[in-house]
Scaffold this motif. Structure first.
Motif, mmCIF file in Angstrom:
data_model
loop_
_atom_site.group_PDB
_atom_site.id
_atom_site.type_symbol
_atom_site.label_atom_id
_atom_site.label_comp_id
_atom_site.label_asym_id
_atom_site.label_seq_id
_atom_site.Cartn_x
_atom_site.Cartn_y
_atom_site.Cartn_z
ATOM 1 N N GLU A 102 -5.412 8.400 1.669
ATOM 2 C CA GLU A 102 -6.790 8.367 1.179
ATOM 3 C C GLU A 102 -7.680 7.559 2.110
ATOM 4 O OE1 GLU A 102 -6.242 6.818 -2.766
ATOM 5 O OE2 GLU A 102 -6.105 8.821 -3.652
ATOM 6 N N GLU A 103 -7.158 6.454 2.619
ATOM 7 C CA GLU A 103 -7.926 5.634 3.555
ATOM 8 C C GLU A 103 -8.195 6.403 4.854
ATOM 9 O OE1 GLU A 103 -7.345 1.525 6.072
ATOM 10 O OE2 GLU A 103 -6.349 1.702 4.121
ATOM 11 N N THR A 104 -7.190 7.104 5.324
ATOM 12 C CA THR A 104 -7.354 7.903 6.544
ATOM 13 C C THR A 104 -8.394 9.005 6.348
ATOM 14 O OG1 THR A 104 -5.066 7.465 7.191
ATOM 15 C CG2 THR A 104 -6.139 9.364 8.211
ATOM 16 N N VAL A 105 -8.321 9.671 5.207
ATOM 17 C CA VAL A 105 -9.292 10.734 4.901
ATOM 18 C C VAL A 105 -10.700 10.151 4.820
ATOM 19 C CG1 VAL A 105 -10.028 12.375 3.125
ATOM 20 C CG2 VAL A 105 -7.632 12.279 3.804
ATOM 21 N N ALA A 106 -10.851 8.978 4.222
ATOM 22 C CA ALA A 106 -12.169 8.356 4.115
ATOM 23 C C ALA A 106 -12.732 8.046 5.501
ATOM 24 C CB ALA A 106 -12.077 7.079 3.282
ATOM 25 N N HIS A 107 -11.900 7.536 6.390
ATOM 26 C CA HIS A 107 -12.355 7.259 7.759
ATOM 27 C C HIS A 107 -12.733 8.545 8.482
ATOM 28 C CE1 HIS A 107 -11.651 2.974 7.856
ATOM 29 N NE2 HIS A 107 -10.407 3.127 7.408
ATOM 30 N N LEU A 108 -11.924 9.569 8.297
ATOM 31 C CA LEU A 108 -12.224 10.849 8.943
ATOM 32 C C LEU A 108 -13.526 11.449 8.428
ATOM 33 C CD1 LEU A 108 -8.658 12.438 9.081
ATOM 34 C CD2 LEU A 108 -10.005 11.574 11.003
ATOM 35 N N MET A 114 0.863 -1.172 0.000
ATOM 36 C CA MET A 114 0.000 0.000 0.000
ATOM 37 C C MET A 114 0.908 1.233 0.000
ATOM 38 S SD MET A 114 -2.973 1.080 2.719
ATOM 39 C CE MET A 114 -4.271 0.026 2.153
ATOM 40 N N THR A 115 0.632 2.122 -0.913
ATOM 41 C CA THR A 115 1.465 3.322 -1.022
ATOM 42 C C THR A 115 1.050 4.344 0.027
ATOM 43 O OG1 THR A 115 0.006 4.474 -2.542
ATOM 44 C CG2 THR A 115 1.622 2.970 -3.515
ATOM 45 N N GLU A 116 1.904 5.320 0.181
ATOM 46 C CA GLU A 116 1.643 6.396 1.150
ATOM 47 C C GLU A 116 0.366 7.161 0.780
ATOM 48 O OE1 GLU A 116 2.403 8.139 4.678
ATOM 49 O OE2 GLU A 116 3.577 6.512 3.792
ATOM 50 N N ILE A 117 0.153 7.374 -0.501
ATOM 51 C CA ILE A 117 -1.057 8.073 -0.975
ATOM 52 C C ILE A 117 -2.296 7.254 -0.626
ATOM 53 C CG2 ILE A 117 -2.300 8.877 -3.025
ATOM 54 C CD1 ILE A 117 -0.071 10.681 -2.760
#
Length: 67
Positions: A8-14, A1-4
């Motif tokens: 993106e996953e973190t932003v989706a959870h937020l 899994m790339t840093e991007i």
């Protein structure tokens, strides 16, 4: 899994968390408004009762019968 992808996953959870919290706040606002109206009605009712001039002691302020 790339840093991007991680970002993106973190932003989706937020975003999901923000939406859930927004729904909670909206529900609480409606409940606060409803309760405020009820308190206002109770205060009006009590003011009318006091204005009637009835000299009776409110039940909550009366001594229990065993005193």
């Amino acid at each position: 899994m790339t840093e991007i992808e991680k970002l993106e996953e973190t932003v989706a959870h937020l975003l999901r968390t923000v939406e859930e919290l927004s729904a909670v706040v909206a529900r609480q606002d409606g409940e606060i408004q409803r309760l405020s109206r009820r308190v206002g009605l109770l205060m009006e009712r009590e003011a009318e009762r006091e204005a009637d001039g009835s000299n009776t002691i409110p039940l909550a302020d009366q001594r229990p019968p065993h005193w």
